[in-house]
Structure formats: C-alpha cells, structure tokens
Design a protein around this motif. Structure first.
Motif, short mmCIF file in Angstrom:
data_model
loop_
_atom_site.label_atom_id
_atom_site.label_comp_id
_atom_site.label_asym_id
_atom_site.label_seq_id
_atom_site.Cartn_x
_atom_site.Cartn_y
_atom_site.Cartn_z
N SER A 14 -55.21 66.49 51.53
CA SER A 14 -56.33 66.74 50.61
C SER A 14 -57.16 65.47 50.49
CB SER A 14 -55.80 67.16 49.25
OG SER A 14 -55.13 66.07 48.62
N LEU A 15 -58.38 65.62 50.00
CA LEU A 15 -59.25 64.47 49.79
C LEU A 15 -58.60 63.48 48.82
CD1 LEU A 15 -61.90 62.97 50.17
CD2 LEU A 15 -62.94 64.48 48.46
N LEU A 16 -57.94 64.01 47.78
CA LEU A 16 -57.28 63.16 46.79
C LEU A 16 -56.18 62.32 47.44
CD1 LEU A 16 -56.81 62.28 43.85
CD2 LEU A 16 -55.28 64.25 43.60
N LYS A 17 -55.33 62.97 48.23
CA LYS A 17 -54.23 62.25 48.86
C LYS A 17 -54.73 61.27 49.91
CE LYS A 17 -49.66 62.89 50.91
NZ LYS A 17 -48.63 63.88 51.34
N TYR A 18 -55.77 61.66 50.65
CA TYR A 18 -56.35 60.78 51.66
C TYR A 18 -56.92 59.53 50.98
CZ TYR A 18 -59.09 59.36 55.74
OH TYR A 18 -59.61 58.66 56.80
N ALA A 19 -57.62 59.71 49.87
CA ALA A 19 -58.18 58.57 49.13
C ALA A 19 -57.07 57.68 48.60
CB ALA A 19 -59.07 59.07 48.00
N ARG A 20 -55.97 58.31 48.17
CA ARG A 20 -54.86 57.53 47.60
C ARG A 20 -54.26 56.58 48.63
NH1 ARG A 20 -50.30 61.19 45.24
NH2 ARG A 20 -49.52 61.11 47.38
N ASN A 21 -54.31 56.96 49.91
CA ASN A 21 -53.82 56.07 50.96
C ASN A 21 -54.57 54.74 50.97
OD1 ASN A 21 -51.69 57.48 52.06
ND2 ASN A 21 -52.91 58.49 53.63
N PHE A 22 -55.89 54.81 50.80
CA PHE A 22 -56.70 53.59 50.78
C PHE A 22 -56.35 52.74 49.56
CE2 PHE A 22 -59.02 56.46 53.50
CZ PHE A 22 -59.57 55.65 54.46
N THR A 23 -56.08 53.39 48.44
CA THR A 23 -55.71 52.66 47.23
C THR A 23 -54.37 51.98 47.40
OG1 THR A 23 -56.85 54.40 45.97
CG2 THR A 23 -55.52 52.85 44.72
N LEU A 24 -53.41 52.68 47.99
CA LEU A 24 -52.09 52.10 48.21
C LEU A 24 -52.15 50.94 49.20
CD1 LEU A 24 -49.90 55.34 48.31
CD2 LEU A 24 -49.90 53.57 46.53
N GLU A 25 -53.01 51.06 50.21
CA GLU A 25 -53.18 49.97 51.17
C GLU A 25 -53.71 48.71 50.47
OE1 GLU A 25 -55.70 51.40 54.24
OE2 GLU A 25 -54.32 53.00 54.80
N GLU A 26 -54.64 48.90 49.55
CA GLU A 26 -55.17 47.75 48.81
C GLU A 26 -54.10 47.16 47.90
OE1 GLU A 26 -57.90 44.88 47.30
OE2 GLU A 26 -57.60 45.96 49.19
N SER A 27 -53.28 48.02 47.29
CA SER A 27 -52.21 47.51 46.44
C SER A 27 -51.22 46.69 47.27
CB SER A 27 -51.49 48.66 45.72
OG SER A 27 -50.73 49.45 46.62
N ALA A 28 -50.92 47.17 48.47
CA ALA A 28 -50.01 46.42 49.36
C ALA A 28 -50.62 45.09 49.76
CB ALA A 28 -49.69 47.27 50.59
N ARG A 29 -51.94 45.08 50.02
CA ARG A 29 -52.61 43.83 50.38
C ARG A 29 -52.55 42.83 49.24
NH1 ARG A 29 -57.03 40.89 49.88
NH2 ARG A 29 -57.85 42.25 48.23
N LEU A 30 -52.79 43.29 48.02
CA LEU A 30 -52.75 42.41 46.85
C LEU A 30 -51.34 41.89 46.59
CD1 LEU A 30 -55.12 44.42 44.46
CD2 LEU A 30 -55.64 42.29 45.67
N LEU A 31 -50.35 42.72 46.83
CA LEU A 31 -48.96 42.27 46.68
C LEU A 31 -48.63 41.17 47.68
CD1 LEU A 31 -47.16 45.71 46.19
CD2 LEU A 31 -47.20 43.85 44.52
N LEU A 32 -49.17 41.31 48.87
CA LEU A 32 -48.84 40.38 49.94
C LEU A 32 -49.63 39.08 49.87
CD1 LEU A 32 -47.37 39.82 52.63
CD2 LEU A 32 -49.20 41.06 53.78
N HIS A 33 -50.90 39.17 49.49
CA HIS A 33 -51.79 38.02 49.62
C HIS A 33 -52.23 37.40 48.30
CE1 HIS A 33 -52.06 38.57 53.94
NE2 HIS A 33 -52.36 39.84 53.75
N THR A 34 -51.78 37.94 47.17
CA THR A 34 -52.14 37.35 45.87
C THR A 34 -50.89 37.20 45.01
OG1 THR A 34 -52.51 39.38 44.58
CG2 THR A 34 -54.30 38.66 46.03
N ASP A 35 -51.06 36.50 43.90
CA ASP A 35 -49.97 36.34 42.92
C ASP A 35 -50.17 37.26 41.72
OD1 ASP A 35 -48.74 34.34 44.44
OD2 ASP A 35 -50.06 32.81 43.58
#
Length: 355
Positions: A292-313
């Motif tokens: 669904s559009l909602l689940k597809y969009a959520r993938n982008f949000t989770l990717e950003e959360s993973a990036r912030l976990l990895l590259h920020t404090d």
C-alpha cells in the motif's frame, strides 16, 4: 525459487554497502549503493550449484560463496538502482531481461544501464561477470574533470554520448526516461576481455590499497574504459530508449516525493502536490511494489530512522519524534520487522558497541 537460497542471498547482500529495498517486489526491488563506486565480481558454477561473489568499494570489501540452486539463479527478481550499472561478460553467456524483453550477452560484450530501467540477469550456464556500479555524483565529477587537450596544449571539446546520457539522467532527476547502451567488440572477444580485466584489476588493487588520490585515479580508469567502448575500431554500440507510460511516470514522482520527505507526508498532502487522487496513487504503488502507499512510504521513514541511528547521536525518542512516530511499541515493532533487530541493537551492531 528456493526461498532459503533467496533469503541467504539477500541477507549477505544486506550486510554490505549495497542495500535492497522493496524485497520481492512485483514491480522491482530497489538497490541502493552508499559508496561512490563499487566493483562486483560474480561467478556462477551450475555443476556445484554455487555462486561466488566479491564486492569491493572504497573502505569496504566482502566475498562469499553461496550454495544456490539453478532455479534460483534463473529466477531472480527484477530490480532497479540508484546508480549507473556497467555489466561486462568475462566468460560464458548471460541473458538480461530488460523491461520484459530478453537480450543475450556473450564474452567481451557489455551494457550500461541507467537508474530507471528494470532488469535482471538470467544465467543458464557457467559464467563469469563483472559489474561496475557508479553513483550519480561520482559520475558527474568524472565528467567535469575529463578534460582533453590538442597537440598545442589547448583544451578541446570532444563528443561523448555516454557522458551525454549520464548528464541528462542526473540533471533531470524526475525524468522517467529508460535508457541503456549495448557494446559489442568489433575484434577478438578474448582481446577485449584481456584489456578490461587489466583495467578492472588496477581498480581493484587501488581500491584495496586506499592510497591518496584514489578517487581521481579510478575516475581516470573509468574514463579510459569508456574511451575504449567509444572507439569504433574496438566496439560497436547501440543506444536503446524504452517507452515509459504515464503510470510509470507517476510512480517515479511518488517515489521522488517520498525520498524528499523521508516518507513523512500524508496522502492528502501528496495528492495536493502531485494533483492525483489518493486512491489512484495507492493503486499505482500497489501495482508496482505489492505494498500500500502507506506501507511503501513507511519504508522511507524507517530508512531515515536507520540512517539517524547509524550516523548521529540522537536519542531514539528524538528520532521517533522527528519522524512522526508517537507510539514507541509500534515503532520498535515495525523497525524490527524491517531490519531484524530493535533500534538499540541496530545502533550497537553498526557501531560495534557492546550489547
């Protein structure tokens, strides 16, 4: 397809600089590269039912042998990239399914594919392949620095259709144009293979060495490769531009908007920006991704959360707030569903901190 082999392949790839989104999508998996360039050497041994791959990029190296059935090798999913892909056949024969059409490549033949083309390699016998993945930014810097001089020392302009393809693709990010180039050696395929193996070998050694001047040196070697391909005495080339329908263009616009907003945009706001009915957009995304559009969009949000976990404090609660999550349990559940571990474990694993 053998599900065990499929998950094994993706688990190994997922640990590298090459990430796969929308796994097993009916439309296309999305391969993302986090390096300026990467070389991927792959051999297929049908007698032993083994696939060996070796990946090398600046600051990164990984190799592995997978026990894969012939059915899996022949039935991988279609995919796209966020980079340009150059495929070179060192030995054997490989078919490439490109947007529903199948093309055959033999020893010494190669192709260059842009990001909008859906494709998958289909190997039916023992083969040896080399893939060169080049990011948009690295390619653009290469083009800007590739200056030619005449015999008097003056800078001259040379036509380069490969650079034209890259420049137009990178400078028109919302375009849905699907293009790729085929290159066929005019002389001995073995001689062409030997020439490219030498260049690939230098890139591999220099990348492994990580010495000063690595990126300019690799840029020069890639430029030299393309000069060989554009020499009519060594290669013939053919350019293909594939049709792209309106639904395809809308899907790419949706995808770009989700990238820009990290998926943090409502269906109403998306409809207002793109001037399409939300239910119609949901239908288009469902048709191409199985989500669904909602689940597809959520993938982008989770990717950003993973990036912030990895590259920020940033604290996890701050990351949640930044990305619009209000329920901690829900965030942890969907994060673990995508990455296999909780956000805490993900940060510890990626940074090497003790659990």
């Amino acid at each position: 397809m053998n599900d065990t082999n499929d998950s094994l392949f993706k688990r190994n790839i997922a640990l590298t600089e090459l990430k796969i989104d929308n796994k097993a999508s009916l439309y296309a998996e999305q391969y993302r590269m986090n390096s300026p360039y990467m070389l991927i050497y792959t051999t297929y041994d049908f007698n032993r039912e083994e696939t060996f791959y070796s990946l090398i990029a600046p600051g990164f190296y990984r190799c592995n042998t997978l026990h894969t059935s012939s059915d899996f090798i022949k039935n991988r999913y279609m995919h796209q990239h966020n980079y340009f892909e150059f495929m070179f056949v060192i030995h054997g024969r490989v078919a490439q399914k490109i947007e529903g059409q199948t093309y055959s490549y033999q020893e010494g033949q190669c192709c260059l594919i842009n990001q909008n083309v859906r494709h998958v390699e289909i190997v039916e016998d023992n083969a040896e392949l080399m893939f060169l993945a080049v990011s948009n930014d690295f390619f653009l810097n290469l083009i800007r620095s590739d200056i030619h001089y005449d015999e008097t020392g003056h800078i001259i302009s040379q036509e380069n259709p490969i650079y034209d393809l890259v420049w137009k693709t990178c400078k028109n990010r919302n375009t849905s144009q699907k293009q790729y180039w085929d290159f066929i050696p005019t002389g001995s395929p073995a001689a062409a293979v030997a020439k490219f193996e030498q260049i690939f070998g230098v890139i591999i050694r220099e990348t492994a060495g990580r010495q000063s001047g690595l990126l300019p040196l690799v840029s020069g070697l890639i430029s030299r490769m393309f000069s060989i391909l554009l020499d009519p005495e060594q290669y013939t080339l053919q350019k293909f531009t594939l049709p792209s329908d309106k639904e395809e263009y809308l899907f790419l616009r949706i995808q770009e908007l989700l990238k820009q907003t990290n998926g943090c945009i409502s269906r109403h706001d998306m409809a207002a920006k793109l001037h399409y009915d939300p239910d119609y957009m949901n239908k288009i995304v469902k048709k191409r991704t199985g989500m669904s559009l909602l689940k597809y969009a959520r993938n982008f949000t989770l990717e950003e959360s993973a990036r912030l976990l990895l590259h920020t404090d940033m604290h996890i609660s701050d990351i949640m707030q930044c990305l619009g999550f209000t329920n901690r349990n829900h965030f942890y559940t969907i994060f673990k569903e995508k990455y296999g571990v909780t956000p805490n474990k993900y940060r510890q694993k990626k940074t090497g901190e003790p659990s």
